[in-house]
Write a protein that holds these residues in place. Structure first.
Motif, PDB file in Angstrom:
ATOM      1  N   ALA A 126       0.928  -1.164   0.075  1.00 50.96           N
ATOM      2  CA  ALA A 126       0.180  -0.171  -0.151  1.00 50.96           C
ATOM      3  C   ALA A 126       0.949   1.335  -0.001  1.00 50.96           C
ATOM      4  O   ALA A 126       0.410   2.195  -0.579  1.00 50.96           O
ATOM      5  N   SER A 127       1.894   1.004   0.641  1.00 45.96           N
ATOM      6  CA  SER A 127       2.818   2.424   0.895  1.00 45.96           C
ATOM      7  C   SER A 127       3.343   2.839  -0.384  1.00 45.96           C
ATOM      8  O   SER A 127       3.408   4.197  -0.789  1.00 45.96           O
ATOM      9  N   PRO A 160      -7.198  -5.086   5.564  1.00 47.46           N
ATOM     10  CA  PRO A 160      -7.459  -3.721   5.082  1.00 47.46           C
ATOM     11  C   PRO A 160      -7.079  -2.830   5.954  1.00 47.46           C
ATOM     12  O   PRO A 160      -6.753  -1.587   5.351  1.00 47.46           O
ATOM     13  N   SER A 161      -6.975  -2.700   6.965  1.00 44.96           N
ATOM     14  CA  SER A 161      -6.723  -1.647   7.907  1.00 44.96           C
ATOM     15  C   SER A 161      -4.894  -1.235   7.585  1.00 44.96           C
ATOM     16  O   SER A 161      -4.663  -0.433   7.750  1.00 44.96           O
ATOM     17  N   TYR A 162      -4.304  -2.583   7.452  1.00 46.52           N
ATOM     18  CA  TYR A 162      -2.752  -2.350   7.178  1.00 46.52           C
ATOM     19  C   TYR A 162      -2.805  -1.789   5.830  1.00 46.52           C
ATOM     20  O   TYR A 162      -1.606  -0.763   5.592  1.00 46.52           O
ATOM     21  N   LEU A 163      -3.621  -2.033   4.825  1.00 49.57           N
ATOM     22  CA  LEU A 163      -3.370  -1.406   3.649  1.00 49.57           C
ATOM     23  C   LEU A 163      -3.767   0.221   3.816  1.00 49.57           C
ATOM     24  O   LEU A 163      -3.233   1.116   3.195  1.00 49.57           O
ATOM     25  N   PHE A 164      -4.591   0.430   4.735  1.00 53.25           N
ATOM     26  CA  PHE A 164      -5.325   1.508   4.543  1.00 53.25           C
ATOM     27  C   PHE A 164      -4.210   2.517   5.223  1.00 53.25           C
ATOM     28  O   PHE A 164      -3.776   3.902   5.021  1.00 53.25           O
ATOM     29  N   PHE A 165      -3.542   2.058   6.571  1.00 45.51           N
ATOM     30  CA  PHE A 165      -2.655   3.020   7.261  1.00 45.51           C
ATOM     31  C   PHE A 165      -1.294   2.922   6.227  1.00 45.51           C
ATOM     32  O   PHE A 165      -0.697   4.011   6.506  1.00 45.51           O
ATOM     33  N   SER A 217      -1.083   3.086   3.367  1.00 47.01           N
ATOM     34  CA  SER A 217      -1.445   4.329   2.413  1.00 47.01           C
ATOM     35  C   SER A 217      -0.904   5.500   2.741  1.00 47.01           C
ATOM     36  O   SER A 217      -0.390   6.405   2.087  1.00 47.01           O
ATOM     37  N   ILE A 218      -1.789   5.810   3.979  1.00 43.45           N
ATOM     38  CA  ILE A 218      -1.426   7.249   4.462  1.00 43.45           C
ATOM     39  C   ILE A 218       0.026   7.373   4.647  1.00 43.45           C
ATOM     40  O   ILE A 218       0.543   8.552   4.637  1.00 43.45           O
ATOM     41  N   HIS A 259      -1.294   2.303  14.741  1.00 42.96           N
ATOM     42  CA  HIS A 259      -1.919   1.221  14.281  1.00 42.96           C
ATOM     43  C   HIS A 259      -1.434  -0.082  15.117  1.00 42.96           C
ATOM     44  O   HIS A 259      -1.931  -0.887  15.388  1.00 42.96           O
TER      45      HIS A 259
END
Length: 256
Positions: A80-81, A132-137, A139-140, A158
């Motif tokens: 994600a990052s 999904p939470s790891y993907l979200f954080f 990306s931020i 997180h």
């Protein structure tokens, strides 16, 4: 970079490495906030140097702890990052070229939000978070890493809530920071945005970073973790306000 600016940058990064080792994620925030306030060098050049120094600091911390990395969570965050590191990197380039006040405001906002997060101890979760939470954080964190080399706060928040051993949390985070810093440094090289040799003299801060890390481990301050977090919160919050307020005032003045 003049001799005075170089000495100032060495002191700033040494202090940032000291605090990073004690708190887990303040290196980029302190370094970028200090550069933004003092004008030692441009923010894009500072972000490049901070990425390189973050990589050095992370490698130093990982020499003995890489076996404790949670590779699955590491992979999720990195997937994600990296696209957002790319976006943030080019967003910084655009803002620096045409929207200087907006850039300073963005940096001030990032530092203020991160300082508020630092002041609040994350509440632990009873159950592990899903992918999904790891993907979200991730990306931020990638966007913040790409812009200011300060992707630590959302990931720290997180990860420290997860029911995981602290050593696993720490080493996984440090590995993510190292790879994001490496990727961002690669973008600088690939886009031919390597700073002038005088600016690259800031890499002499590598020994200062190593010394700051060593001193924090060998001579931690006689403060509780809570007191240390409160002091760092106050310093970061004030630097964020000092960066953002003049930018807002200048933008409002231009609008009217």
């Amino acid at each position: 970079m003049s001799l005075a600016a170089l000495i100032g940058f060495l002191l700033l990064t040494g202090m940032a490495a000291y605090v990073q080792t004690l708190t887990g994620f303040a290196f980029g925030l302190i370094a970028m906030g200090g550069v933004g306030l003092t004008g030692l060098l441009s923010l894009p050049d500072a972000a490049m140097l901070v990425s390189a120094l973050t990589l050095v600091n992370a490698v130093q911390m990982l020499l003995k702890g890489w076996r404790d990395v949670d590779w699955r969570k590491f992979g999720l965050v990195l997937v994600a990052s990296w696209p957002f590191v790319f976006i943030g990197f080019h967003l910084l380039e655009w803002l620096a070229a045409s929207r200087a006040d907006l850039l300073r405001l963005a940096l001030g906002f990032v530092i203020i939000v991160s300082s508020l997060q630092l002041a609040r101890k994350p509440e632990p979760l009873k159950q592990p978070s899903g992918a999904p939470s790891y993907l979200f954080f991730g990306s931020i964190a990638g966007l913040m890493s790409g812009m200011f080399s300060t992707g630590g706060p959302p990931l720290v928040y997180h990860f420290y809530r997860q029911p995981m051993p602290m050593v696993v949390v720490r080493e996984t985070l440090v590995t993510i920071f190292a790879l994001n810093a490496l990727f961002r440094t690669g973008l600088v090289i690939a886009t031919d945005q390597i700073p002038a040799p005088s600016t690259l003299s800031g890499l002499f801060a590598i020994p200062a970073v190593m010394l700051g890390t060593h001193l924090a481990r060998r001579y931690p301050p006689p403060l509780t973790q809570a007191a240390m977090r409160q002091i760092v919160f106050l310093l970061l919050f004030l630097s964020g306000v000092s960066l953002g307020a003049p930018a807002v005032a200048h933008m409002l003045k231009g609008a009217f």
